[in-house]
Enzyme design. Structure first.
Site, short mmCIF file in Angstrom:
data_model
loop_
_atom_site.label_atom_id
_atom_site.label_comp_id
_atom_site.label_asym_id
_atom_site.label_seq_id
_atom_site.Cartn_x
_atom_site.Cartn_y
_atom_site.Cartn_z
N SER A 1 0.84 -1.20 0.00
CA SER A 1 0.00 0.00 0.00
C SER A 1 0.88 1.25 0.00
CB SER A 1 -0.97 -0.03 1.18
OG SER A 1 -1.97 0.94 1.04
N GLU B 1 -9.15 -4.61 -4.22
CA GLU B 1 -8.34 -3.55 -3.64
C GLU B 1 -9.18 -2.40 -3.09
OE1 GLU B 1 -5.32 -3.55 -2.94
OE2 GLU B 1 -4.20 -4.86 -4.31
#
Length: 338
Positions: free
Chosen positions: A99, A226
């Site tokens: 991330s 996601e």
């Protein structure tokens, strides 16, 4: 460090994620002992300043920004100079993150000041060319001044502004960080890396297009869902406590929040692309479409773009798509693989 202590072992350096806003390397989920034991590698992690303390930027002042990236670079420099004392090979270092940690790996690939400290990189679910991962200097200044205003500090003189912030308790600064984002948005963070002309010398997209990056082997990847994690924090109609069945009205309301800088034409194009026109009012399809938009726009497409650019310049690029939901995942089934 594996036991018994290795000699000339491969080194993996981890950067944690958290939207450049929160996180720490000491979380149990980041415990490197398992990887070290299983693979015989030395696993290193670091802390770095986050939020305004790490990424507030007043261009042209003593606080130009990207302090958190410099923290990471200093850790890489230390590893390069000292890892041999732990049985590690300083010429076999892989930098990896997830991330915002993955988006942090990218500037070290782009910066000539970091490139000498590692040999390979792994980027998991994030990169610097994502729409949330950087701001231009004008927006960075606006956010710094907005934070100062929220804390009652002057904004017409940089030195006075900074002196006022220096005098405030860190907890007070952190508590006001959310005040700097002016439009309702999904997958956006208040203080992130800035294109400063030094650490990040140009727009990440331009740097990728021109091949201004470390030439090396790269592994990148994304998860199937996601976007779902970010939808439960304020997106209309979404919650972890129910199935998040999304009406057509909620579907249309969400899209400007997903692309807060998008104009009417771009919003209409997204609606056209992601609507099932034979089932516009299907709540399940609307929910899944919104999740796809968030994931595609913020993670999957930027990561694919970076992989493509790297491959175009002759580098070995490996890509994974993670599609296995963990059996102990605490999130509801509709959130999928996150």
């Amino acid at each position: 460090v594996p036991s018994p202590r290795p000699q000339n072992a491969t080194v993996m350096v981890w950067i944690f994620g958290g939207g450049f806003a929160y996180g720490t390397s000491s979380l149990n989920v980041y415990d490197g002992r398992y990887l070290a034991q299983a693979e015989g590698a030395i696993v290193v992690s670091m802390n770095y300043r986050v939020g305004a303390l790490g990424f507030l930027s007043l261009p042209g002042s003593p606080v130009p920004g990207n302090a958190g990236l410099f923290d990471q670079q200093l850790a890489l420099r230390w590893v390069h100079g000292n890892i041999h004392r732990f049985g590690g090979n300083p010429q076999s270092v892989t930098l990896f993150g997830e991330s915002a940690g993955s988006a942090s790996v990218a500037p070290h690939l782009l910066s000539r000041h970091s490139q000498q400290f590692f040999q390979r990189a792994i980027l998991q679910s994030g990169t610097l060319n994502a729409p949330w991962a950087t701001v231009e200097d004008t927006e960075a200044r606006r956010r710094a001044e907005a934070l100062a205003q929220a804390l009652g500090c002057p904004t017409d003189d940089d030195n006075e502004l900074l002196n006022c912030l220096y005098a405030r308790p860190p907890q007070e600064i952190v508590s006001k960080e959310g005040d700097v984002v002016i439009e309702p948005s999904i997958f956006r963070f208040p203080f992130v890396p800035v294109v400063d002309g030094h650490f990040i010398i140009d727009s990440p997209i331009v740097l990728l297009q021109q091949g201004i990056f470390k030439k090396t082997d790269l592994l990148l990847g994304v998860n199937r869902n996601e976007g779902s994690f970010f939808l439960i924090y304020g997106a209309p109609g979404f919650s972890k406590d129910h199935e998040s069945l999304i009406s057509r009205e909620d579907f249309l309301e969400n899209i400007p929040m997903i692309v807060p800088q998008g104009n009417e034409v771009s919003v209409d194009a997204i609606v056209l692309q992601y609507t099932d026109w034979l089932a516009q009012n299907d709540a399940l399809k609307n929910r899944d479409a919104i999740e796809d938009i968030v994931g595609d726009y913020n993670v999957i497409c930027p990561v694919v773009e970076m992989a493509t650019r790297y491959a175009e310049f002759g580098n070995n690029v490996y890509f994974y798509f993670f599609n296995q939901r963990a059996s102990n995942l605490p999130w509801p089934q509709w959130m999928g693989v996150i």
